[in-house]
Design an enzyme around this catalytic site. Structure first.
Site, PDB file in Angstrom:
ATOM      1  N   LYS A  31       4.126   2.419  -0.257  1.00  0.00           N
ATOM      2  CA  LYS A  31       5.580   2.288  -0.226  1.00  0.00           C
ATOM      3  C   LYS A  31       6.283   3.447  -0.946  1.00  0.00           C
ATOM      4  CE  LYS A  31       5.763  -1.558   2.139  1.00  0.00           C
ATOM      5  NZ  LYS A  31       6.311  -1.584   3.517  1.00  0.00           N
ATOM      6  N   TYR A  90      -0.763  -0.849  -2.252  1.00  0.00           N
ATOM      7  CA  TYR A  90       0.527  -1.203  -1.654  1.00  0.00           C
ATOM      8  C   TYR A  90       1.643  -0.326  -2.224  1.00  0.00           C
ATOM      9  CZ  TYR A  90       4.354  -4.176   0.017  1.00  0.00           C
ATOM     10  OH  TYR A  90       5.481  -4.657   0.637  1.00  0.00           O
TER      11      TYR A  90
END
Length: 254
Positions: free
Chosen positions: A163, A159
């Site tokens: 990002k 994740y």
């Protein structure tokens, strides 16, 4: 003495696309834009929940319509966008997370997260910006990123990677599209109380740690996002591009 004129956050006459709009942060963004006068095309993968969200918005008098869309399916996304008029505002709140130890991450987990958080975000940006350029629209593109695009997190290697990459992508696109008057930014929340976020927040130990990291001492609510997205969508942020608006309660200041 002539006083400066305050910029407006009104969006009357603007058409906005919001992905991930059937619930949580995406729905909050859709309502925030509609409340300021925009016509909002609410997009998400799940048709039933999306229809319910749009019906609720219309019940409040907002101008909204539904568009079933999966940004991980690039061909379907291209066809759906080609059938729409160019947008003035694009808010990408579609996201994917598969948390767990980095050593336990499978290629399928990695690919699923990147397909939405980076690959889909990239081509959604490129396609909508191209349409804006062709129509002469000085538009605003906003990605819902995360504080995890600026720091690391336990069990969040994939994740965080997606990002952090998104943040770099936005900076490069801002440089490229600035001469066309197209702005692109990210909005970076901390942990927000949503149906998805509640999975983590229901764990008392994790919640205590999270609240200790957030210097304002509480987790976020969807309403905490709404002012930020209205700001980045409107003329109030006319000189803002290629940057991240942190709505993290001071997490990344630590």
């Amino acid at each position: 003495m002539k006083l400066p004129t305050p910029p407006t956050t009104r969006l009357d006459g603007k058409c906005a696309l919001v992905t991930g709009a059937s619930s949580g942060i995406g729905l909050g963004c859709a309502v925030a834009l509609a409340d300021r006068g925009a016509h909002v095309v609410c997009a998400a993968r799940g048709g039933d929940r999306l229809a319910e969200a749009v019906a609720a918005m219309k019940g409040k008098g907002y101008a909204a319509e539904a568009l079933t869309l999966d940004i991980a399916d690039l061909d379907a996304m291209a066809a759906a966008l080609d059938a729409q008029n160019p947008f003035d505002i694009v808010v990408n709140s579609a996201g994917m997370a598969r948390h767990g130890p980095a050593t336990a991450t499978t290629p399928a987990d990695f690919d699923a997260v990147m397909a939405v958080n980076l690959r889909g975000a990239y081509f959604l940006s490129a396609r909508t910006a191209q349409a804006m350029q062709s129509a002469g629209i000085r538009g605003s593109i906003i990605h819902i990123s995360s504080q995890m695009g600026h720091v690391g997190g336990i069990d969040r290697a994939v994740y965080c990677a997606s990002k952090h990459a998104l943040e770099g992508m936005v900076k490069a696109m801002a440089i490229e599209w600035g001469p066309h008057g197209i702005r692109i930014n990210t909005l970076c929340p901390t942990f927000i109380r949503t149906p998805l976020g509640d999975v983590t927040l229901r764990d008392a130990e994790k919640r205590a740690w999270i609240e200790g990291m957030i210097k304002l001492g509480r987790v976020g609510e969807v309403e905490d996002i709404m002012g930020g997205v209205a700001y980045l969508a409107s003329d109030a942020s006319a000189l803002v591009t290629g940057t991240a608006l942190m709505i993290d309660g001071g997490w990344t200041a630590h």
